[in-house]
Structures are given as C-alpha cells and as structure tokens.
Design a protein around this motif. Structure first.
Motif, mmCIF file in Angstrom:
data_model
loop_
_atom_site.group_PDB
_atom_site.id
_atom_site.type_symbol
_atom_site.label_atom_id
_atom_site.label_comp_id
_atom_site.label_asym_id
_atom_site.label_seq_id
_atom_site.Cartn_x
_atom_site.Cartn_y
_atom_site.Cartn_z
ATOM 1 N N ASP A 1 0.837 -1.187 0.000
ATOM 2 C CA ASP A 1 0.000 0.000 0.000
ATOM 3 C C ASP A 1 0.884 1.253 0.000
ATOM 4 O O ASP A 1 2.005 1.266 0.526
ATOM 5 N N VAL A 2 0.374 2.298 -0.585
ATOM 6 C CA VAL A 2 1.037 3.599 -0.525
ATOM 7 C C VAL A 2 0.382 4.393 0.614
ATOM 8 O O VAL A 2 -0.803 4.724 0.529
ATOM 9 N N VAL A 3 1.171 4.667 1.649
ATOM 10 C CA VAL A 3 0.683 5.394 2.819
ATOM 11 C C VAL A 3 1.112 6.870 2.703
ATOM 12 O O VAL A 3 2.274 7.153 2.394
ATOM 13 N N GLU A 4 0.161 7.750 2.902
ATOM 14 C CA GLU A 4 0.471 9.176 2.923
ATOM 15 C C GLU A 4 0.669 9.616 4.372
ATOM 16 O O GLU A 4 -0.234 9.526 5.189
ATOM 17 N N LEU A 5 1.881 10.083 4.648
ATOM 18 C CA LEU A 5 2.174 10.658 5.957
ATOM 19 C C LEU A 5 1.978 12.177 5.828
ATOM 20 O O LEU A 5 2.708 12.856 5.096
ATOM 21 N N HIS A 6 0.998 12.726 6.531
ATOM 22 C CA HIS A 6 0.680 14.168 6.468
ATOM 23 C C HIS A 6 1.030 14.824 7.800
ATOM 24 O O HIS A 6 0.510 14.442 8.847
ATOM 25 N N CYS A 7 1.932 15.783 7.702
ATOM 26 C CA CYS A 7 2.397 16.496 8.899
ATOM 27 C C CYS A 7 1.929 17.957 8.786
ATOM 28 O O CYS A 7 2.177 18.620 7.775
ATOM 29 N N GLU A 8 1.293 18.436 9.829
ATOM 30 C CA GLU A 8 0.776 19.811 9.765
ATOM 31 C C GLU A 8 0.827 20.460 11.152
ATOM 32 O O GLU A 8 0.343 19.898 12.129
ATOM 33 N N ALA A 9 1.457 21.680 11.189
ATOM 34 C CA ALA A 9 1.455 22.512 12.401
ATOM 35 C C ALA A 9 0.273 23.465 12.300
ATOM 36 O O ALA A 9 0.095 24.142 11.293
ATOM 37 N N GLN A 10 -0.496 23.534 13.338
ATOM 38 C CA GLN A 10 -1.703 24.369 13.311
ATOM 39 C C GLN A 10 -1.363 25.858 13.242
ATOM 40 O O GLN A 10 -2.147 26.649 12.737
ATOM 41 N N SER A 11 -0.196 26.236 13.729
ATOM 42 C CA SER A 11 0.222 27.633 13.637
ATOM 43 C C SER A 11 1.706 27.672 13.339
ATOM 44 O O SER A 11 2.449 26.767 13.710
ATOM 45 N N GLY A 12 2.077 28.755 12.684
ATOM 46 C CA GLY A 12 3.474 28.901 12.305
ATOM 47 C C GLY A 12 3.580 29.638 10.993
ATOM 48 O O GLY A 12 2.797 29.427 10.062
ATOM 49 N N SER A 13 4.554 30.538 10.950
ATOM 50 C CA SER A 13 4.723 31.347 9.743
ATOM 51 C C SER A 13 5.454 30.562 8.675
ATOM 52 O O SER A 13 6.454 29.890 8.960
ATOM 53 N N PRO A 14 4.954 30.619 7.437
ATOM 54 C CA PRO A 14 5.649 29.933 6.349
ATOM 55 C C PRO A 14 6.923 30.687 5.976
ATOM 56 O O PRO A 14 7.082 31.860 6.351
ATOM 57 N N PRO A 15 7.824 29.996 5.238
ATOM 58 C CA PRO A 15 7.732 28.582 4.841
ATOM 59 C C PRO A 15 8.092 27.666 6.007
ATOM 60 O O PRO A 15 8.910 28.020 6.839
ATOM 61 N N ILE A 16 7.470 26.488 5.998
ATOM 62 C CA ILE A 16 7.707 25.495 7.055
ATOM 63 C C ILE A 16 8.323 24.259 6.394
ATOM 64 O O ILE A 16 7.818 23.772 5.373
ATOM 65 N N ARG A 17 9.371 23.849 6.997
ATOM 66 C CA ARG A 17 10.035 22.626 6.508
ATOM 67 C C ARG A 17 9.599 21.479 7.381
ATOM 68 O O ARG A 17 9.723 21.517 8.609
ATOM 69 N N TYR A 18 9.039 20.432 6.714
ATOM 70 C CA TYR A 18 8.578 19.242 7.441
ATOM 71 C C TYR A 18 9.546 18.098 7.163
ATOM 72 O O TYR A 18 9.943 17.863 6.012
ATOM 73 N N ARG A 19 9.879 17.370 8.227
ATOM 74 C CA ARG A 19 10.704 16.169 8.114
ATOM 75 C C ARG A 19 9.916 15.003 8.678
ATOM 76 O O ARG A 19 9.223 15.153 9.684
ATOM 77 N N PHE A 20 10.079 13.865 8.027
ATOM 78 C CA PHE A 20 9.314 12.647 8.400
ATOM 79 C C PHE A 20 10.298 11.596 8.899
ATOM 80 O O PHE A 20 11.374 11.382 8.295
ATOM 81 N N TYR A 21 9.926 10.931 9.990
ATOM 82 C CA TYR A 21 10.815 9.967 10.649
ATOM 83 C C TYR A 21 10.095 8.632 10.847
ATOM 84 O O TYR A 21 8.898 8.600 11.142
#
Length: 898
Positions: free
Chosen positions: A623-643
């Motif tokens: 299966d292809v799993v989508e990992l979605h990371c989201e901060a409810q607040s924070g000024s862009p740009p935001i860099r997301y890292r997945f672990y």
C-alpha cells in the motif's frame, strides 16, 4: 535829655534806703485814644468831633459817618482811688436815652449823655439805632505815685506826661524813664511837655519819685503810641493818560484819623521839581505839555501838611506820559520758530517801539486771542506757551493804547513733536505664526513730526529700517522660518532721540514634517510574543507634537512629545499583528502621515500533528501510505521532516503554510513508530509518535506431502504440510482434495500447519492448500497423489527445486528521455519484490530518478509469470519505470515431516 540811669538799678537803690515802698506798681492799659491833648496839662481839653468810622474821599479828605464816642473829664484814664471821672457819650444829635455798659453788663440807661464813675473797668455807651461805642478803660489806682498821659496822641500833637503823687505825699525829686532807661530828671516839676509828637516818641514810660528822707516810689508803666495823623498821600490823574495839551485834574488823596477830622491840611502840587500850585483843596487842574521825540514824560507828585507844618508828607512820583499812538509792534519768539519743540516753553514777546502807556497787547494764534496783557511803563509784553503739536500755525500780536490798534507781522511757528513711543504690531496678529507665513511688522508712533525713521529689531539684531516722510507708519515683511522666533521691537526717531516700542514675542510654529516610523524588535525577525517598539519621529515641527500610531488604518494609540522629538509605542506581538503600520505627527498645523512599514510577525511553529492516510483499514505491504504532517500555527515557509523510528524518511516544504505530505510504499519492515518535525527557523517542533503496523498478505503457500514411504499406500498416514513463506499471522490454512475441503487449521504466530490424512484408494487425485490471513486467499499448486498398494509418487516437475525463480527477462522497456517524473512506491499485486514507481509525464523536459538506487529494469515481475500479466494499469499517455529495491525470497522448501 535822656539820662544814664537804669530804672531797675535806681529802684533797687531807692528801696535800700526806704524800708517800705508805699506805692504798688500798677499796669496802665491805654485804649484807643479818643481826645486830642492840649498844650498845658491840667487845663480843660477841647472836645473833638470824632464820630467818623466809615470814610469817603471828598476833595482830598474823607466825610465822617456818625458813631457814639466817649470823652473823659479829667482827660486821664488813670487817677487815684476816691476821685471821680465824668464820661460823656457824644452823638450828632440828642437822643431820648443812653445806655451805659461796664464790661458786658448794662450799668444804667438814662436820658442824659453824661455819667460820673469811680470804678475801674471798660465803659461803653449805646444810643437808639446805633452800634456801641468803643470802650474806654479807667483805672482808679491805690498807688502812691501815678503817671498820667492823654488817651491818644497823634503826629504833631503836643504831648504832656504828668508824674503825680498822692495827696499828702511830698516828693523831693521826680525822674522819668522811657523803656527802662532814664529819660529826664524832672526835679520838682511834675510834667514833661513834647511840642510835636513823632513816631520816635513811641515807647513805655514810667516815673520814680523820692522823698526827702530817701524813700522812692514808682508809678505804673504807660505805653505811648503816637498815631499817624494821615497816611502818605496818593497822587491821581484824571484822565490817567492825557493827550498833549489836554487838561488834567490832579488829586492828592489822603485820610485824616477820625479823631482829627477838624484838622485842616494844605496841599501842594509839583511837576518834576517845579511847584504847580497849592491850596486847601486836595485837587489841581492843569494841562500836560507836549513831548518831543523820545523825551521822557514829566514826573508829578504832591505834598500834604498841617498848617503849622508839624506834619508834612509827599506822594510817590507819578509819570503822566503824552498819549502817543503806538507803532506797529514786533513779535519775537524765543526760542526761534525753527527750534520749537513740543513740551518746551515758548516765550512770545510783543513790543511797540513808540507809544504812550499804558499799552494793551494781545497775542493771537490763527486769529484766536491767547492772552491780553497791559503794560504801564517801558515793559515788553510777554506770554509763555507750553508747546503742543496743535500750537503750530501763524502768530501775531497787537498793541493798543486807545489811539488805534496796530498789528505785528505774522510769524509762522512749526512745532516739532518728538516721536511718541511707537507701537509694534504683527500681522497676522497673535504670538504664534506658522513657518512659511508672510509676517508683516508695522511700527507706528501716534505722535511725532515727520520725517520719522523706523527701525525693526529681532533681539538686538537690526532687521531693516524705513522712513516715513509724512505722518503714518512703516512696515517690514519677512517670510518666516523657525529661526525667526524671538522678541521683536521697533524704534522711531525724528531727531530727538529714538523711542522704543514694547517688545512683542513671536513664536514661529513649524508644521510637523512627514514623520518616519521605525520598528525596533529584539531580533532580526519579529516573533509572536516579542515586544516591538514603534518609534515615530518628525525631523521638524514645533512642540508639542501628538503622535498617533496606526495598524491598517486602525489607531493603536497615541503619545505626546511635549518638547519635540519623537514618541514611542510598545506593542506585544501576536500573529494578527502582521500587516502595514503607519504613524501620524500633528502639532495643530496639519497632520502628517508617515510611509507605511510592513511588519511580518513570524509565528513559531506549533507541535505538528502527524496523520497516516492508508487506502484501507489495515496497512498492507505494497500500500502507498500518505504521511501528512501539519502545524496548526506557524509562519511559512515550514520545513517538514518525516521519521521512522528516528530515521529520516524524507522532507518536504510548505512555502505558503499549511501541512506537507510524504508518500511511502509499505513493506513489512516499515512497521513501527512514525513522527514528523516542523521547522520555520524558530525552532523545530516534533509531533507525537504514531505507530503503524504493516500487514503482509499471505504468499502462495507450498503444499508438501509427507508419506511414510516412497509410495502412498492405502492405510498410510499422509501429512499434508501447507506453508506460506510470508504473511502476517494469523494465517488460516485450508486443505483441498480435488477442490473439496478436507479441513483447515490456523497458524496464529505465522509459519505453516499440517493436516494428517489416512489414505484410502479414493484419496488418489490432486491435492492443494490455501493460505488466508484476511488479505486474500492464496492457493498452492496442486500436488497429485496416487494411492496404490505401493509407495508414494508425485509429479517430479512440482518438486520444490523447480520453484526457484527464473531470472526474469524484461521486454518493452522505454528509452532514456528528459521526462518529468512522478514518484510513488508501489508493489504490483503480490510479489516478492518492492519497487519504486516513476511515472513519466510526456512533454516535460527533465526526468528525475527515484530516491532509491536503480537496480535491474525488467518488464515482468520476478514471480512465476511474465510482468505484463500482473502490471497495474496506468493512465495514458504515461510510461512507468520500476526500480527494483528488494530481491524476492529464496524458493520455498518442503517442510520437514512432522
């Protein structure tokens, strides 16, 4: 006639020789004399008509007006006690009654005008219809020696002084003293006679008498006051200024004392030193001679004397000038008219060189009479004027002595008025002006003769000057700058010294310039929670300045700068404070708005939330799993890292905010804990861990038959072993004989299961098994079992060794192109190899490789069939490239026998 002895010394000496003085000194008070004394003492005195009190001039003397007068007989005011004096009240005609007074009390009222008295005191008489007479004081003395004198003495009268002792007393010597000095020794005589009394005879008299045995007696003092018979005459002329040859009446006027009204006077008249005439009358008619040229007029005087010439008096000299018409007078001004200054005194002098006196002079200004003055003798008429501005004009004077008015030449007077204190006015009025305004300074002296020089000053620095040739003001204008604030005054000067105005204070208000808004933050980026200082400052502008601070045209607050400069406003930042800011400076002369300043408030990222999005309830390998990371607040740009278990899987950016996703094709090894991290440069924030269990579908099982011998015989117990090499437990195995289920068993922990079967002849046929862990049942290949009376036989082509995978061969592989890749992790169907799928969209110029290392490219899956039979369908026009990332498991071996 006067001796050397002093009265006090003589009296003391006599007292030493006489044990007792038999006389007691008394003071003799003489009232105003009422009688004229005669030459010989003791003789009867002739009564004088002396009832004159109010006088009117008649022919050089005066007519009497009646008033009661008291006479004495004997005519002494001092006599001895016991003696009597007869008083007579004299009036012009007899009256019905006479009222006598002693002091203030009525003594008697009788029809007779005589009264005999013996009491000391002041006596008066009164008749009907007239005032009281003057009082007469009588003294009846008890002394041993008295000095008797007449009640009145006038100039020219004979004066007798009687030194009289008391009857029975015989004196050897008598001495008369005047003012306490010895005057004369009388010897045995009792009186002193002075033929013609004079003013030099005035004084205080007393006498001392001595007896044979040396006792001395002193009388009371008697004061002799010789009265003026008539005053010095006055010569009058009528007319007072006769013309030459015109008759004139000269009158010599004098006044006899009322008590001497019967005395006749002889009058003489003189011109210069020549007698003109004489007579009993006090007037003379004569004429005035002509005067030639400037000859001085004659002096006239008169003389009045008694018949005996005992009293002679002359008038002052009177000049009777010839009445000569006046010449035209000359008017002079001092100081000259060219130097006439307001506030100074101006003397106007008018003089006619010739003309009889008196002369009446008139001073006129523009035909208006200022002053009239009369000059009687060789005088210049003057008039002083305290100058004012309105005194400028034409002046002249006139002279008139009754023979015609003569007029002087006019004199023009220009009164120079020193300038008054000027008034400085500022236009526009008021103490505040605005920079750039045109200021008009006007200086005006309300009074002052032109030309007036006006000068304007700021402080003590001259700004300029202007001259007013005629009455009026002067102006000076300047365009205002901030430097023009200060104190202003002006001076006015027309040659009499500058006059200074009151100072005027001027404050030049500078409109506030366009302010500059600066933001002061504690770091290079404004972050939520920071305290930011907004500083607004206008470089120019008069205080106080009100600063207002705006956010998107909404006022935040205001602050005053009472002394100028800038003002600040502090703001604690929130995320909503991002936007445009401006400030406004206003000092009452128009608000000025700054340029807008943008502020981006950087919001640190909050702890992100990781969500896993799988296509089904369970995550399955492939299966292809989508990992979605989201901060409810924070000024862009935001860099997301997945672990995955703290091992970085990848990263992604959200340039406009929001969340980011990462797609992962699941393998069995990808079960575990997942987390993500959000970072916008203000500190990374880690999400909570999310566990993920990857369910592996059961692989195609392998069915092995285990018989006790080499052949399956009826009655043998055969073990059917079914095992799937991969698959998440629990796995349910089912056993089939010719698709008829024989039984089933579950492997809860994975691995295989066995099923024992006692063989009968009917058991020959094809056997298979099925593995099912809920993700789809997998059927093994069929195994043929032939049950005989001998050993077990099976299809040798189905042996486990034949299950080794063959090396796949790929067909229809596309050539290399610069295509745009689209990545995904895929596991086509079920297999033993994990691939990274790269979708190539035609039309893109570039292609990118997968994040995985490329392996061998094949066009089929390395299972038991060509790849084309199991390749998933793709939308056209796209190409798919699969990169091998995992090699399939080794061949399934036959399970050992149980």
């Amino acid at each position: 006639m006067q001796g050397q002895g002093n009265f006090s010394d003589v009296l003391l000496e006599a007292a030493g020789r006489c044990t007792t003085l038999r006389s007691k000194p008394t003071l003799l008070l003489l009232r105003k004399p009422l009688f004229r004394s005669q030459r010989w003492a003791g003789q009867a005195f002739m009564l004088l008509w002396v009832s004159v009190l109010v006088l009117a001039p008649i022919s050089g003397q005066f007519a009497p007006v009646s008033k009661p007068v008291i006479s004495l007989q004997p005519p002494w005011t001092v006599t001895f006690e016991g003696q009597a004096v007869t008083l007579t009240c004299h009036v012009a005609e007899d009256k019905k009654w006479y009222r006598w007074y002693l002091g203030t009390k009525i003594l008697r009222e009788i029809p007779s005008n005589t009264l005999r008295v013996q009491d000391s005191g002041e006596y008066k008489c009164e008749i009907q219809g007239s005032p009281q007479s003057d009082g007469v004081s009588l003294t009846f003395s008890p002394a041993e020696l008295i000095l008797q004198a007449p009640p009145s003495v006038f100039e020219g009268d004979s004066l007798t002084l009687m030194c009289q002792e008391k009857p029975g007393l015989s004196l050897k010597t008598r001495t008369l003293y005047k003012n306490d000095n010895k005057l004369i020794d009388l010897g045995k005589k009792s009186s002193l006679h002075i033929n013609h009394a004079d003013l030099k005879d005035n004084g205080e008299y007393r006498c001392i008498g001595s007896e044979t045995h040396g006792c001395a007696f002193s009388s009371d003092a008697v004061r002799i006051q010789v009265q003026e018979l008539f005053p010095r005459p006055i010569l009058r002329a009528n007319p007072s200024s006769p013309n030459p040859g015109e008759p004139v009446i000269l009158t010599c006027e004098t006044q006899l004392a009322p008590q001497k009204s019967d005395v006749r006077l002889w009058f003489q008249f003189f011109r210069d030193d020549r007698r003109l005439g004489s007579g009993w009358k006090g007037s003379l008619r004569t004429s005035i001679p002509s005067i030639v040229g400037n000859e001085d007029p004659s002096h006239y005087w008169c003389e009045a004397k008694t018949v005996s010439s005992s009293v002679r008096k002359s008038s002052q000299k009177l000049q009777l000038p010839v009445r000569i018409p006046v010449s035209p007078p000359l008017l002079t001004l001092s100081p000259p008219s060219t130097q006439a200054v307001e506030g100074h005194w101006l003397t106007l002098s008018c003089e006619a060189k010739t003309g009889s006196y008196p002369i009446e002079y008139q001073f006129l200004h523009e035909e208006v009479v200022l002053r009239k003055t009369k000059v009687t003798f060789r005088e210049t008429a003057t008039f002083q004027l305290y100058l004012k501005a309105e005194h400028s004009g034409t002046y002249f004077c006139t002279a008139d002595n009754g023979l015609g008015i003569r007029r002087s030449q006019p004199v023009l007077l220009s009164v120079t008025v020193p300038v008054s204190r000027p008034v400085l006015t500022l236009s526009p009025p008021g103490p505040r002006a605005v920079e750039g305004d045109r200021l008009m300074l006007s200086c005006q002296a309300q009074r002052g003769s032109p030309r007036i020089l006006y000068q304007f000053y700021r402080g003590d620095v001259p700004l300029g000057s202007s001259s007013a040739p005629s009455a009026g003001d002067a102006s000076f204008s300047v365009t205002l700058t901030a430097e023009h604030s200060g104190t202003y005054f002006c001076t006015a000067d027309n040659g009499f010294g500058p006059q200074r105005s009151d100072p005027e204070n001027l404050s030049v208000s500078v409109p506030a310039s366009r302010p500059v808004l600066t933001l002061r933050a504690p770091r290079t980026r404004a972050v939520v929670g920071d305290m930011v200082e907004f500083r607004c400052e206008a470089q120019r502008g008069s205080p106080p300045i009100l600063y207002r601070f705006y956010y998107e045209d909404v006022i935040l607050g205001s602050n005053w700068a009472p002394s100028g400069g800038g003002a600040s406003f502090n703001l604690s930042l929130t995320a909503e404070h991002s936007g445009n800011y401006a400030c406004e400076a206003d000092n009452g002369l128009g608000a000025q708005r700054s340029e807008e300043t943008s502020l981006s408030v950087t919001v640190p990222v909050s702890h992100p939330v990781l969500t896993l999005r799988v296509p089904r309830a369970q995550a399955v390998v492939g299966d292809v799993v989508e990992l979605h990371c989201e901060a409810q607040s924070g000024s862009p740009p935001i860099r997301y890292r997945f672990y995955h278990e703290d091992v970085t899987l990848g990263n992604n950016s959200a340039p406009s905010g929001g969340g980011a996703s990462f797609n992962l094709s699941l393998t069995a090894e990808l079960s575990g804990n997942y987390s993500c991290e959000a970072d916008n440069g203000l500190g990374a924030q880690r999400s909570k861990t999310v566990p993920l269990t990857v369910t592996v579908p059961a692989s195609r099982p392998v069915l092995t038959l285990r018989a006790p011998g080499t052949r399956a015989m009826v009655g043998d117990m055969v073990e059917l072993r079914c095992e799937a090499q991969s698959g998440s437990p629990p796995i349910l195995y089912r056993f089939y004989h010719e698709d008829v289920i024989l039984g089933s068993s579950s492997a809860s922990s994975g691995g295989g299961v066995s099923f024992n079967l006692s063989l009968t002849a009917e058991r020959s046929g094809n056997y298979s098994c099925e593995a099912d862990n809920g993700l789809g049942a997998q059927r093994s290949e069929a195994v043929t079992l032939s049950v005989t009376g001998g050993r077990l036989t099976s299809d040798p082509s189905r042996s486990p060794s034949d299950s080794d995978p063959q090396e796949p061969t790929y067909y229809n592989v596309p050539g290399w192109m610069e295509l745009q890749p689209v990545y995904d992790n895929v596991n086509p169907k079920a297999g033993d190899v994990m691939y990274s799928e790269v979708r190539i969209q035609e039309g893109n110029r570039h292609a990118a490789a997968s994040n995985s290392t490329f392996g061998l490219l094949r066009t089929y899956l390395p299972s038991h069939g060509p790849a084309t039979s199991q390749q998933p369908s793709r939308p056209q026009p796209s190409s798919v490239i699969y990169s091998q990332v995992k090699v399939a498991s080794p061949p399934v071996s036959t399970a050992p026998r149980s």
